[in-house]
Scaffold this active site. Structure first.
Site, short mmCIF file in Angstrom:
data_model
loop_
_atom_site.label_atom_id
_atom_site.label_comp_id
_atom_site.label_asym_id
_atom_site.label_seq_id
_atom_site.Cartn_x
_atom_site.Cartn_y
_atom_site.Cartn_z
N SER A 1 -6.45 16.08 -9.38
CA SER A 1 -5.48 15.32 -10.17
C SER A 1 -4.11 15.95 -10.04
O SER A 1 -3.98 17.16 -9.82
CB SER A 1 -5.91 15.27 -11.64
OG SER A 1 -5.08 14.39 -12.37
N ASP A 2 -3.09 15.13 -10.18
CA ASP A 2 -1.72 15.62 -10.17
C ASP A 2 -0.87 14.66 -10.99
O ASP A 2 -1.18 13.47 -11.06
CB ASP A 2 -1.18 15.71 -8.75
CG ASP A 2 0.09 16.55 -8.67
OD1 ASP A 2 -0.02 17.79 -8.68
OD2 ASP A 2 1.19 15.97 -8.64
N GLN A 3 0.16 15.19 -11.61
CA GLN A 3 1.01 14.35 -12.45
C GLN A 3 2.47 14.62 -12.17
O GLN A 3 2.88 15.78 -12.03
CB GLN A 3 0.72 14.59 -13.93
CG GLN A 3 1.47 13.64 -14.86
CD GLN A 3 1.24 13.98 -16.33
OE1 GLN A 3 1.76 14.96 -16.83
NE2 GLN A 3 0.42 13.18 -17.00
#
Length: 203
Positions: A72-74
């Site tokens: 995941s990355d934001q």
């Protein structure tokens, strides 16, 4: 004969994502992904988040064949431009002043792979900040010190008081891991949180 559920790995060093994943009550391990997070020339922030979520999941999946790996990355953006983490009080103060009365889009990209199949998504959360006085900004920063958070606001705690509105199809996406989308993805890999057994998070 009882069939053991597949090994689940969170490819992340984020304490926030680890806490969120533990809510699904699936046993999991944590493996830090060794991924270069430098944006490509001209790469849009949302595209960067998707690419990095895939890269993290795939890098750890190569090390652990057969496991189901979550990456995941934001990124946070305002008018399409990326917003970084403030780092300290002064940086957060400056950032919140610039966000006062404005809308920020948080792109929470998610990828799940077992080394053969891949599922991925980009969940967008739109946060409109209240008109914030300097006194309100300083009081918040002294109370919470959100210096490791893009946008300088922890919406899961007192940072919610900075918001005028939050719009998202997945309420945990803003914290860093969209659990509704993740549940759907994990089910595709035979790990439905409601039926796969609950052994708790790895320590």
């Amino acid at each position: 004969m009882t069939i053991s559920p597949r090994r689940l790995i969170l490819a992340s060093t984020s304490k926030y994502r680890r806490e969120l994943l533990s809510r699904l009550r699936l046993p999991f391990d944590v493996v830090p992904p060794l991924v270069d997070e430098t944006p490509a020339p001209g790469e849009a922030p949302a595209d960067l988040a998707v690419r990095l979520s895939l890269a993290k999941a795939e890098a750890v999946a190569r090390q652990h064949p057969g496991a189901v790996v979550i990456g995941s990355d934001q990124v946070a953006t305002i008018d399409g431009a990326p917003i970084g983490k403030p780092g300290d009080f002064v940086g957060a103060q400056r950032q919140l002043r610039s966000l006062s009365g404005r809308e920020v889009a948080f792109h929470s990209a998610l990828a799940v792979t077992d080394g053969e199949r891949v599922a991925h998504a980009d969940i967008v959360t739109r946060c409109r900040f209240r008109e914030l006085s300097d006194a309100a900004i300083d009081a918040y920063l002294l109370a919470e010190s959100p210096y490791d958070t893009a946008g300088s606001a922890k919406a899961e705690s007192l940072g919610i008081a900075l918001m005028e509105s939050i719009q998202s199809d997945d309420p945990t996406a803003i914290i860093g891991l969209p659990l509704i989308a993740l549940t759907s993805m994990l089910t595709l890999f035979g790990l439905d949180p409601l039926t796969a057994g609950h052994g708790g998070a790895a320590q």
